[in-house]
Design a protein around this motif. Sequence first.
Motif, PDB file in Angstrom:
ATOM      1  N   PRO A 140      34.934 -33.598 106.938  1.00  0.00           N
ATOM      2  CA  PRO A 140      34.067 -33.815 105.763  1.00  0.00           C
ATOM      3  C   PRO A 140      33.882 -32.575 104.903  1.00  0.00           C
ATOM      4  O   PRO A 140      33.554 -32.693 103.728  1.00  0.00           O
ATOM      5  N   ASP A 141      34.106 -31.395 105.468  1.00  0.00           N
ATOM      6  CA  ASP A 141      33.919 -30.175 104.679  1.00  0.00           C
ATOM      7  C   ASP A 141      35.000 -29.996 103.628  1.00  0.00           C
ATOM      8  O   ASP A 141      34.872 -29.140 102.737  1.00  0.00           O
ATOM      9  N   ARG A 142      36.075 -30.784 103.688  1.00  0.00           N
ATOM     10  CA  ARG A 142      37.145 -30.679 102.695  1.00  0.00           C
ATOM     11  C   ARG A 142      37.086 -31.793 101.654  1.00  0.00           C
ATOM     12  O   ARG A 142      38.007 -31.966 100.868  1.00  0.00           O
ATOM     13  N   LEU A 143      35.984 -32.556 101.652  1.00  0.00           N
ATOM     14  CA  LEU A 143      35.790 -33.608 100.661  1.00  0.00           C
ATOM     15  C   LEU A 143      34.921 -33.094  99.526  1.00  0.00           C
ATOM     16  O   LEU A 143      33.908 -32.429  99.764  1.00  0.00           O
ATOM     17  N   ALA A 144      35.297 -33.407  98.290  1.00  0.00           N
ATOM     18  CA  ALA A 144      34.547 -32.932  97.122  1.00  0.00           C
ATOM     19  C   ALA A 144      34.415 -34.048  96.099  1.00  0.00           C
ATOM     20  O   ALA A 144      35.351 -34.833  95.891  1.00  0.00           O
ATOM     21  N   ILE A 298      36.231 -38.902  94.513  1.00  0.00           N
ATOM     22  CA  ILE A 298      36.240 -37.954  95.626  1.00  0.00           C
ATOM     23  C   ILE A 298      37.682 -37.504  95.850  1.00  0.00           C
ATOM     24  O   ILE A 298      38.608 -38.313  95.758  1.00  0.00           O
ATOM     25  N   VAL A 299      37.851 -36.238  96.152  1.00  0.00           N
ATOM     26  CA  VAL A 299      39.172 -35.703  96.487  1.00  0.00           C
ATOM     27  C   VAL A 299      39.089 -34.969  97.816  1.00  0.00           C
ATOM     28  O   VAL A 299      38.020 -34.465  98.196  1.00  0.00           O
ATOM     29  N   ARG A 300      40.211 -34.939  98.515  1.00  0.00           N
ATOM     30  CA  ARG A 300      40.292 -34.178  99.768  1.00  0.00           C
ATOM     31  C   ARG A 300      41.119 -32.930  99.519  1.00  0.00           C
ATOM     32  O   ARG A 300      42.291 -33.022  99.139  1.00  0.00           O
ATOM     33  N   LEU A 301      40.503 -31.756  99.719  1.00  0.00           N
ATOM     34  CA  LEU A 301      41.192 -30.493  99.480  1.00  0.00           C
ATOM     35  C   LEU A 301      42.292 -30.282 100.519  1.00  0.00           C
ATOM     36  O   LEU A 301      42.160 -30.698 101.675  1.00  0.00           O
ATOM     37  N   LYS A 302      43.349 -29.630 100.088  1.00  0.00           N
ATOM     38  CA  LYS A 302      44.408 -29.287 101.015  1.00  0.00           C
ATOM     39  C   LYS A 302      43.932 -28.225 101.991  1.00  0.00           C
ATOM     40  O   LYS A 302      43.037 -27.438 101.688  1.00  0.00           O
ATOM     41  N   SER A 303      44.530 -28.201 103.165  1.00  0.00           N
ATOM     42  CA  SER A 303      44.149 -27.231 104.186  1.00  0.00           C
ATOM     43  C   SER A 303      44.341 -25.812 103.660  1.00  0.00           C
ATOM     44  O   SER A 303      45.407 -25.481 103.118  1.00  0.00           O
ATOM     45  N   SER A 332      34.367 -30.381  87.204  1.00  0.00           N
ATOM     46  CA  SER A 332      33.832 -29.650  88.348  1.00  0.00           C
ATOM     47  C   SER A 332      34.089 -30.427  89.631  1.00  0.00           C
ATOM     48  O   SER A 332      34.205 -31.662  89.623  1.00  0.00           O
ATOM     49  N   ALA A 333      34.187 -29.680  90.715  1.00  0.00           N
ATOM     50  CA  ALA A 333      34.310 -30.262  92.048  1.00  0.00           C
ATOM     51  C   ALA A 333      33.176 -29.707  92.904  1.00  0.00           C
ATOM     52  O   ALA A 333      33.002 -28.490  92.999  1.00  0.00           O
ATOM     53  N   VAL A 334      32.406 -30.598  93.484  1.00  0.00           N
ATOM     54  CA  VAL A 334      31.242 -30.222  94.277  1.00  0.00           C
ATOM     55  C   VAL A 334      31.383 -30.847  95.658  1.00  0.00           C
ATOM     56  O   VAL A 334      31.806 -32.015  95.763  1.00  0.00           O
ATOM     57  N   PRO A 335      31.084 -30.112  96.740  1.00  0.00           N
ATOM     58  CA  PRO A 335      31.158 -30.721  98.068  1.00  0.00           C
ATOM     59  C   PRO A 335      30.392 -32.039  98.134  1.00  0.00           C
ATOM     60  O   PRO A 335      29.286 -32.154  97.593  1.00  0.00           O
ATOM     61  N   VAL A 336      30.990 -33.022  98.764  1.00  0.00           N
ATOM     62  CA  VAL A 336      30.378 -34.349  98.824  1.00  0.00           C
ATOM     63  C   VAL A 336      28.992 -34.286  99.444  1.00  0.00           C
ATOM     64  O   VAL A 336      28.045 -34.924  98.963  1.00  0.00           O
ATOM     65  N   HIS A 337      28.853 -33.510 100.517  1.00  0.00           N
ATOM     66  CA  HIS A 337      27.563 -33.418 101.183  1.00  0.00           C
ATOM     67  C   HIS A 337      26.510 -32.853 100.236  1.00  0.00           C
ATOM     68  O   HIS A 337      25.384 -33.361 100.157  1.00  0.00           O
ATOM     69  N   GLU A 338      26.862 -31.806  99.516  1.00  0.00           N
ATOM     70  CA  GLU A 338      25.918 -31.181  98.588  1.00  0.00           C
ATOM     71  C   GLU A 338      25.545 -32.127  97.452  1.00  0.00           C
ATOM     72  O   GLU A 338      24.375 -32.240  97.081  1.00  0.00           O
ATOM     73  N   GLU A 339      26.535 -32.812  96.900  1.00  0.00           N
ATOM     74  CA  GLU A 339      26.271 -33.722  95.786  1.00  0.00           C
ATOM     75  C   GLU A 339      25.404 -34.894  96.229  1.00  0.00           C
ATOM     76  O   GLU A 339      24.511 -35.340  95.507  1.00  0.00           O
ATOM     77  N   TYR A 340      25.655 -35.401  97.421  1.00  0.00           N
ATOM     78  CA  TYR A 340      24.922 -36.570  97.903  1.00  0.00           C
ATOM     79  C   TYR A 340      23.452 -36.254  98.160  1.00  0.00           C
ATOM     80  O   TYR A 340      22.584 -37.099  97.963  1.00  0.00           O
ATOM     81  N   THR A 341      23.169 -35.032  98.591  1.00  0.00           N
ATOM     82  CA  THR A 341      21.803 -34.704  99.014  1.00  0.00           C
ATOM     83  C   THR A 341      21.065 -33.780  98.051  1.00  0.00           C
ATOM     84  O   THR A 341      19.960 -33.343  98.373  1.00  0.00           O
TER      85      THR A 341
END
Length: 879
Positions: A140-144, A298-303, A332-341
Amino acid sequence: MSDSSRFRRFLRLPRRSRRTIESDIDDEFRFHLEMRERELRSLGRSPTEARREALRQFGDLADAREYCRTADQHAERHSRRRNWLDELRQDVLIASRLMRRNPRFALGATLTLAVGVAAATAAYSVLYAYLVRPLPYPDPDRLAFVIPGPSREPFPNAPSLRTVDWTKVDSVFNGTVAWDLDGFTLAGGDRPEYVDGAWVSPGYLTTLGVRPAVGRAFQPEAYTAGAPPVALISDALWARRFNRDSSIIGTTIRLHSTDRPLENELVTIVGVTAPGTWHVTRFTDVIRPLTTSRMPSIVRLKSGSTLAQAQAQLNAAVIPQLGEVPTGWRMSAVPVHEEYTHEVRPILVALFGAAAFMLLIAAGSVAGALVARAAGRRDELGIRGALGASRGRLVRQLLTETFVLAAVAAIAGTLLARFLIEVIASAVGPHLGVSVPGGEARLIPDIMVFALAIIAGSALGALFGLIPAVAATRGDVAASVRAGRNVSGPSRPIMRQSLIGAQIALTVVLLVGAGLMARTVAALRNAPLGFQTAGLLKADVLLPQSRYPDAAARRNVADRALAEIRRVPGIRAAALVFPYPFRQGGAAPISSEAGTRASDVIPRATVHSISPDYFRVMQISLISGRTFDDRDNPDAAAVVIISDGLARDLWSGESALGRRIRIGESEEWRTVVGVVNETLKTVIGEHSADVYMPYAQAPRAYTSIVVSGTSGTPPTAHDLQRAMARVDDVLALSDIRTLDEIVSQEGASRRMLATLLVGFALFALGLAALGLYASISYVVARRRRELAVRMAIGANAASIMRLVLGEGVVVVTGGVIAGVALSLALARVLASQVYGVATTDTLTLGAIVIIVTLAALSAIAGPLSRALRIDPASAMRVE
């Protein structure tokens, strides 16, 4: 004596260090060598030969030394561990015996600390579930989240993204998720049902890790235009609508789309998502394949790729396709967790901070009680010291007693916290306005949270227990016993005063926060909405295009529905409107044909489509002109009614009647026939003006029905649903709520925070008052003889009052000043949550100071009364 020696003596650490052990071994080996040399010399050997023979017989001396040193060190460690465990066992037994001997003190202290631990643990569990616990997705840390602008706020003159080829963005990331949120009417069965759903891109299921529990996922060809229509349904819908019948897989149902009315309505169910599957949106009862390109949500960042790198790559793929863009605009791209909360983060931080303050106050209260209790045990500690116990040994004993009490309280507090979480779990999401990430079950603390709470509660209790332990053993306790009185230690007031002052300061902080949030709730409740909410019910309805393909058909069925609803007993009036009040939505720019605009900024307004009775149902006041009626039909001139704020913006106080406006990019001019009072779209946030068009001239396929009851109470949802079913069995009502509920939801999170802060503050105020009462009572008891002497030699009541009140006034004044200063420093935590009041509001601060002062005076009144009733003769006889 060196500092290290004093420290070792204080803690009674073992003095046999490694150097000492090696020295002892060297002495022992030297002794045995000398004895063997003497024996050999007595047999006629020369000193040199005797030395050489002795060393030969001993063998490898270095190896022997290392062996003995290791054995001695192991024995020393074992002895130290055994002694420490034995002393700990004794201290725990003593602590248990003392708790049984004084159960009221033990119970009171344990409950006080347990309540503090429970509040802090419950608050942290909610914060942990929202802000700390990873989202239930793979990596989940690579989702934005993708935001079409530099920030969440609307960007003026932002470029249109309709021409962007989003397939060029797909190659930048390891996966993209696009969706088009929609609503579906599920026809058939006993009654139609409206469900939330979405059209999703091929990467939705794989990127978010969504897997069907029954059936299968979408095949790649399902995402191509013209493919047979298929759908996934949620486990909740499967259970609610189809009774978990597994034969539903492969069957066809009728689904009417709200936003895509031309799509095929006959859809085959191919799978059911797993129970407990969590999505970042609630539009998941029906999932259908998206066959067109759409901006990824939502996008998944590459490793190995950072967020900044991904954002740069995103803009590099998009901006060249737009040509010229406004200065400063970018995606802009913001971490999903941050944007959701991000909306609930300030509330959760404030809540946890308040609970932590409450825990500190509870621990301080227990520490104050332990200080007074330790003073009563001065003789016992003196006897132990006289029998040889060092100060460090006495401190460890007292700390163990405190730790046992704190551990019991921490365990009880965590169990109470679990119970509280289970009770409130279903209400947390609705009150915060954001569902719990991963579902309500993730609110329940796991073993790590429980362990952390128990360790933290026990450690905090032991830390505060260090204060009375050090105070009780200060000075020569044995000398105190011999002298028959306390010569030092707890009689010194600074430690006791500091604890009470700190409690009062933290209590003031909680009271100020509670006061600000209480005033915010009052301001939200009293905010002038511009319309009536009592006795009104709202429901949404979709008019499927397959049944109602044109404006005439929609007007006809709307008239029939309103007529049928008005015939329901208990319903006074009914009207159509979209969007309904307090529905979040965008505003359109409004252009005027003529007039002097108040500013160069183009005004924006929320555009409503309403039936003629809407203003009467909502009790929105007409300022000038007229409301809509039967003459505003499709064949008549296009008309509008606007709010008074928009009239002022467009024509600077001139009459708006007869003027013409244009809405958004429409080429049609509409004549203003009325001006009504402005209404709020949301109590907190951006306000916009209103434009009302007659439903007959602007019929919508998706609209809302607002009804009022004859008795002042809203009609039931069942009555409305039956009335709509009599009109057409595909007309499903959804989101049926009273307007009071809709408006109330606006301030739900702030009411929750205010309620909890008030509860925390009252508990803290009670503890602070109790601590102040105990402190002054202790002073009066210790100075009883002094007060009796003063009264015997002529001191009046005023001087006795000044003497007794002196300590209390100093403590309360210092605590209040520190609390107010701390409140002002922490005011920014609540800055985003208050409404209608400043965080530095003097009225709130003044009221809190008065409340704390009155509580302090009430706490001091009892000991002061006892001091004034002291009989000098009786007191002297006792002495």
